[in-house]
Design a protein around this motif. Sequence first.
Motif, PDB file in Angstrom:
ATOM      1  N   UNK A 300       0.838  -1.206   0.000  1.00 56.20           N
ATOM      2  CA  UNK A 300       0.000   0.000   0.000  1.00 56.20           C
ATOM      3  C   UNK A 300       0.869   1.250   0.000  1.00 56.20           C
ATOM      4  N   UNK A 301       1.899   1.262   0.829  1.00 54.05           N
ATOM      5  CA  UNK A 301       2.775   2.427   0.891  1.00 54.05           C
ATOM      6  C   UNK A 301       3.517   2.641  -0.418  1.00 54.05           C
ATOM      7  N   UNK A 302       3.986   1.568  -1.012  1.00 53.91           N
ATOM      8  CA  UNK A 302       4.698   1.680  -2.290  1.00 53.91           C
ATOM      9  C   UNK A 302       3.770   2.203  -3.389  1.00 53.91           C
ATOM     10  N   UNK A 303       2.548   1.703  -3.414  1.00 57.41           N
ATOM     11  CA  UNK A 303       1.578   2.158  -4.414  1.00 57.41           C
ATOM     12  C   UNK A 303       1.240   3.641  -4.212  1.00 57.41           C
ATOM     13  N   UNK A 304       1.106   4.047  -2.960  1.00 56.03           N
ATOM     14  CA  UNK A 304       0.795   5.445  -2.668  1.00 56.03           C
ATOM     15  C   UNK A 304       1.931   6.361  -3.102  1.00 56.03           C
ATOM     16  N   UNK A 305       3.167   5.985  -2.788  1.00 57.54           N
ATOM     17  CA  UNK A 305       4.310   6.796  -3.190  1.00 57.54           C
ATOM     18  C   UNK A 305       4.454   6.845  -4.704  1.00 57.54           C
ATOM     19  N   UNK A 306       4.151   5.728  -5.365  1.00 58.21           N
ATOM     20  CA  UNK A 306       4.253   5.677  -6.816  1.00 58.21           C
ATOM     21  C   UNK A 306       3.238   6.590  -7.476  1.00 58.21           C
ATOM     22  N   UNK A 307       2.011   6.583  -6.982  1.00 58.98           N
ATOM     23  CA  UNK A 307       0.969   7.416  -7.571  1.00 58.98           C
ATOM     24  C   UNK A 307       1.237   8.904  -7.362  1.00 58.98           C
ATOM     25  N   UNK A 308       1.960   9.255  -6.310  1.00 55.02           N
ATOM     26  CA  UNK A 308       2.246  10.652  -6.031  1.00 55.02           C
ATOM     27  C   UNK A 308       3.622  11.086  -6.535  1.00 55.02           C
ATOM     28  N   UNK A 309       4.303  10.191  -7.244  1.00 56.52           N
ATOM     29  CA  UNK A 309       5.594  10.548  -7.802  1.00 56.52           C
ATOM     30  C   UNK A 309       6.697  10.690  -6.782  1.00 56.52           C
ATOM     31  N   UNK A 313      14.013   7.929  -6.202  1.00 58.31           N
ATOM     32  CA  UNK A 313      14.994   8.335  -5.208  1.00 58.31           C
ATOM     33  C   UNK A 313      14.790   7.721  -3.849  1.00 58.31           C
ATOM     34  N   UNK A 314      13.658   7.016  -3.666  1.00 59.79           N
ATOM     35  CA  UNK A 314      13.408   6.362  -2.395  1.00 59.79           C
ATOM     36  C   UNK A 314      14.183   5.061  -2.291  1.00 59.79           C
ATOM     37  N   UNK A 315      14.498   4.648  -1.077  1.00 53.63           N
ATOM     38  CA  UNK A 315      15.232   3.393  -0.863  1.00 53.63           C
ATOM     39  C   UNK A 315      14.304   2.199  -0.711  1.00 53.63           C
ATOM     40  N   UNK A 316      13.003   2.379  -0.881  1.00 58.54           N
ATOM     41  CA  UNK A 316      12.064   1.284  -0.737  1.00 58.54           C
ATOM     42  C   UNK A 316      12.204   0.320  -1.909  1.00 58.54           C
TER      43      UNK A 316
END
Length: 316
Positions: A300-309, A313-316
């Motif tokens: 969920x967190x990865x999808x949220x960060x992806x949708x918001x651009x 640069x993230x280490x996830x």
Amino acid sequence: MPIEQETRLVEGETVEQAPQSRHITSPSLKGNPDELRDLEAGLDKLQSDAHRKARIDWTRIILPIAALLVLILAWQFYVSLGFKRRDQVPGPLDVLSQFGALWAEGKAQEAVWTSLQRGVIGFLISVAVATPVGLLLAQVQPLRRAFGPLISGLQVLPSVAWVPAAIIWFGLSDGTVYFVVLMGAIPSIINGLISGVDQIPPQYRSVGKVLGASRLQMALQIVLPAALPGYLGGLKQGWAFSWRSLMAAEIIAVGGTIGFGLGSLLDQGRTLSDMATVMSAILAILFVGILIELVVFAPIERRLLLRRGLLAGSTR
């Protein structure tokens, strides 16, 4: 007449040239409008879909397994040195053998299922209670000033402190466990949601007011979606607190109709001075926590960060 003809000519040129000028995004860009449009679409696709390629990142699998193997080898190496007796510090194979025996007896499945069921139900109830309360406190300043310090104080209060009071109020029943879980999770979720709301740019609310959004529409359709990063952080912390609170309640409140969970298994191993059982329970508690993080919150967190651009640069 010449003036009218010139005016018509200018107007005709303006109308004909206007569609072409809309495709030119910079004075330095010249060429076919279709080519410029394709270039813009390609740049947008590169920016938004750079991380959506169907590709397996093997480091997410290999690195955790490698770290686990290193820890197991270090554990076995320490046991082989013989500083402690094997009944006090059992080796990995001893713990695995004991867990296999507990599994064959059915105790391991019962303990895991009971604790997981309680944790999930308690967490869902906490979300249902904390979300509207958090939105209300974040939107109404007098309420936040009145109850904000109390919520923060409840968050830092150890959940185990509620166990004696819960036993007096609810006895040795599931009510005791759920009460402790709720008191551990709700403050964290509320503070996470309030923190997310505080990070929303004020222009969002201004646009909502201009569009005529009511207070309910503002909260549900503008504020809550915009506060999702902070809200998700509060949910993760709320789950962590609920899981820890659950284990504390199960360890202390034993007997009655409270059932047999992982905390009860841990306390049983302590009572019998069976360190292999204690380590089996600890590893089971750790495994469930890691599983929930990897299966539920991380995607969920990865999808949220992806949708918001925000994934680049993230280490996830």
